[in-house]
Scaffold this motif. Structure first.
Motif, short mmCIF file in Angstrom:
data_model
loop_
_atom_site.label_atom_id
_atom_site.label_comp_id
_atom_site.label_asym_id
_atom_site.label_seq_id
_atom_site.Cartn_x
_atom_site.Cartn_y
_atom_site.Cartn_z
N LYS A 189 28.77 35.83 42.17
CA LYS A 189 29.33 34.03 41.55
C LYS A 189 31.18 34.26 41.17
CE LYS A 189 25.95 35.21 38.22
NZ LYS A 189 26.13 35.07 36.18
N VAL A 224 20.83 42.55 35.15
CA VAL A 224 22.11 42.33 35.56
C VAL A 224 23.65 43.25 34.81
CG1 VAL A 224 23.89 40.45 34.43
CG2 VAL A 224 21.92 39.95 35.68
N TYR A 266 27.41 47.15 41.27
CA TYR A 266 28.55 47.00 41.81
C TYR A 266 29.13 48.28 42.25
CZ TYR A 266 28.61 42.19 39.72
OH TYR A 266 28.99 40.79 39.80
N HIS A 312 26.11 40.43 43.05
CA HIS A 312 25.20 39.29 41.64
C HIS A 312 26.90 38.23 41.89
CE1 HIS A 312 21.96 40.26 39.68
NE2 HIS A 312 23.22 41.58 39.31
N HIS A 336 30.93 36.36 27.16
CA HIS A 336 30.44 37.07 28.47
C HIS A 336 29.03 38.16 27.91
CE1 HIS A 336 30.90 38.71 31.99
NE2 HIS A 336 31.40 39.95 31.84
N HIS A 375 36.65 46.70 36.21
CA HIS A 375 36.20 45.44 35.26
C HIS A 375 36.39 46.10 33.99
CE1 HIS A 375 32.74 44.54 32.52
NE2 HIS A 375 33.44 43.08 33.12
N PHE A 414 38.40 45.56 30.28
CA PHE A 414 38.64 45.32 29.22
C PHE A 414 39.21 45.72 28.00
CE2 PHE A 414 34.60 46.55 26.28
CZ PHE A 414 34.53 45.95 25.64
N ILE A 444 34.97 36.31 26.12
CA ILE A 444 34.50 37.79 26.12
C ILE A 444 33.38 37.88 25.33
CG2 ILE A 444 35.14 40.28 26.08
CD1 ILE A 444 36.55 38.35 28.47
C1 HEM Z 1 37.81 42.16 28.80
C2 HEM Z 1 36.32 41.67 28.78
C3 HEM Z 1 35.89 41.37 30.27
C4 HEM Z 1 36.02 40.74 31.36
C5 HEM Z 1 38.09 40.08 31.65
C6 HEM Z 1 35.31 40.83 32.17
C7 HEM Z 1 35.32 39.99 33.54
C8 HEM Z 1 34.34 40.19 34.55
C9 HEM Z 1 34.09 39.22 35.71
C10 HEM Z 1 35.42 38.29 36.17
C11 HEM Z 1 33.16 39.67 36.38
C12 HEM Z 1 32.55 39.40 37.62
C13 HEM Z 1 32.60 40.92 38.64
C14 HEM Z 1 33.79 41.21 38.58
O1 HEM Z 1 34.91 39.97 38.74
O2 HEM Z 1 34.57 42.28 38.70
C15 HEM Z 1 32.36 40.59 35.07
C16 HEM Z 1 30.84 41.18 35.41
C17 HEM Z 1 30.30 41.19 34.44
N1 HEM Z 1 30.62 41.69 33.25
FE1 HEM Z 1 31.88 41.42 32.12
N2 HEM Z 1 34.24 40.87 30.98
C18 HEM Z 1 34.50 41.58 30.12
C19 HEM Z 1 33.75 42.49 29.93
C20 HEM Z 1 32.27 42.92 29.43
C21 HEM Z 1 31.73 43.46 28.84
C22 HEM Z 1 31.98 43.96 27.43
C23 HEM Z 1 30.08 43.52 28.96
C24 HEM Z 1 29.09 44.04 28.62
C25 HEM Z 1 28.75 44.32 27.24
C26 HEM Z 1 30.21 42.98 30.16
C27 HEM Z 1 29.23 42.58 31.33
C28 HEM Z 1 29.34 42.11 32.78
C29 HEM Z 1 27.84 42.17 33.58
C30 HEM Z 1 27.03 43.24 33.33
C31 HEM Z 1 28.16 41.76 34.61
C32 HEM Z 1 27.92 41.63 36.50
C33 HEM Z 1 27.28 40.20 35.57
C34 HEM Z 1 26.91 39.38 37.14
O3 HEM Z 1 27.06 39.87 37.93
O4 HEM Z 1 26.33 38.25 36.89
N3 HEM Z 1 31.59 42.36 30.15
N4 HEM Z 1 32.80 40.87 34.10
#
Ligand code: HEM
Ligand code: HEM
Length: 157
Positions: free
Chosen positions: A69, A148, A5, A67, A133, A13, A17, A130
Motif C-alpha cells: 500500500k 500485518v 518486509y 502489503h 498507525h 522503518h 521510528f 503514528i
Molecule cells: C515514526 C514512526 C513510524 C513511521 C513513520 C511508520 C511508517 C510506516 C510506513 C511508511 C510503512 C509502509 C512500509 C514502508 O514504507 O516502510 C509502515 C508499515 C508498517 N508499520 Fe510503521 N511506522 C512507524 C511506527 C510504527 C510502529 C510503532 C509500529 C508498531 C507498533 C508500526 C508497525 C508497522 C507495520 C505492522 C507495518 C506493515 C503494515 C502494512 O504492510 O500494511 N509502525 N510504517
C-alpha cells in the motif's frame, strides 16, 4: 509477494521510528536549547535522509513487499516536517553547527513564527498519526490475528 518486509526495509522503518521519537522528545528551539537542539536537528535531518532511502528501498524491493500500500500520508509529512524545521532554523540564525559541521541554511524573510508553529503543529499531529498507525498494527495482531504486524518484525514467525 512475501510474508515479511525485506530486512533493509524493516531496518529503515524501525530506525525512522526511533529517530522520530528522538526528534519529538528533543523538540524546541535549537538556538536556545543547545545540547538537546543539536540532537533534535540531527534526528530530524536523519529522518529527512531516510525518507529518500526508504523510497529507494521500496522501489528496489517492490516485488517482495507483503502489503503493497502506498502510505502517502506518512511519506509526505515525513518530508514536510524536517523541511519546515530547516526553514524555521534558517530564520532564527545565520549559521548553525551540527556536531562541528556547518549546516547549510537559506536566507529568507518569511515569518519564522508561522513556519515554526506549523512545524511544531505537524510534529505533534504526526505523533497522533503514528499512534493510530501503531494501534492499527496491534489491532491487526491481537484482534484480527493476521500477519500485518509480524510482517514488520524481525524475529516473529
Ligand atoms: C515514526 C514512526 C513510524 C513511521 C513513520 C511508520 C511508517 C510506516 C510506513 C511508511 C510503512 C509502509 C512500509 C514502508 O514504507 O516502510 C509502515 C508499515 C508498517 N508499520 Fe510503521 N511506522 C512507524 C511506527 C510504527 C510502529 C510503532 C509500529 C508498531 C507498533 C508500526 C508497525 C508497522 C507495520 C505492522 C507495518 C506493515 C503494515 C502494512 O504492510 O500494511 N509502525 N510504517
Ligand atoms: C521528524 C522530524 C522532526 C520533528 C518530529 C520535529 C518536531 C518538533 C516539535 C514538536 C517542536 C516544538 C517543540 C516545542 O516547542 O515544544 C519543534 C521545534 C523546532 N524544530 Fe523540529 N522537528 C523535526 C525536525 C527538525 C529539523 C530537521 C529541524 C532543523 C533543521 C528542526 C528545527 C526546529 C526548530 C528551529 C524548532 C523551534 C521552532 C520555534 O521555536 O518556533 N526540526 N520540532
Amino acid at each position: 509477494m512475501k510474508n515479511k518486509y525485506p530486512f533493509p526495509v524493516m531496518t529503515v522503518h524501525w530506525l525512522t521510528f526511533l529517530l522520530v521519537v528522538l526528534a519529538y522528545i528533543t523538540g524546541g528551539d535549537p538556538t536556545v536549547h543547545l545540547k538537546s537542539g543539536e540532537l533534535h536537528v540531527f534526528a530530524g535531518v536523519s529522518v529527512f535522509l531516510l525518507f529518500f532511502i526508504r523510497i529507494i528501498m521500496i522501489s528496489i524491493y517492490k516485488k517482495d513487499l507483503p502489503h503493497n500500500k502506498p502510505m502517502s500520508k506518512y511519506q509526505k509529512t515525513l518530508f514536510l516536517i524536517p523541511v519546515l524545521g530547516w526553514f524555521t532554523l534558517s530564520g532564527l540564525t545565520e549559521s548553525y553547527q551540527l556536531f562541528g559541521v556547518n549546516l547549510p541554511l537559506i536566507s529568507n524573510s518569511w515569518d519564522v513564527e508561522i513556519i515554526g508553529e506549523t512545524h511544531e503543529f505537524l510534529g505533534n499531529f504526526f505523533m497522533v498519526l503514528i499512534g493510530l498507525h501503531a494501534l492499527a498494527a496491534l489491532i491487526h495482531h491481537y484482534v484480527l490475528k493476521d500477519n500485518v504486524l509480524k510482517s514488520m518484525l524481525y524475529f516473529k514467525k
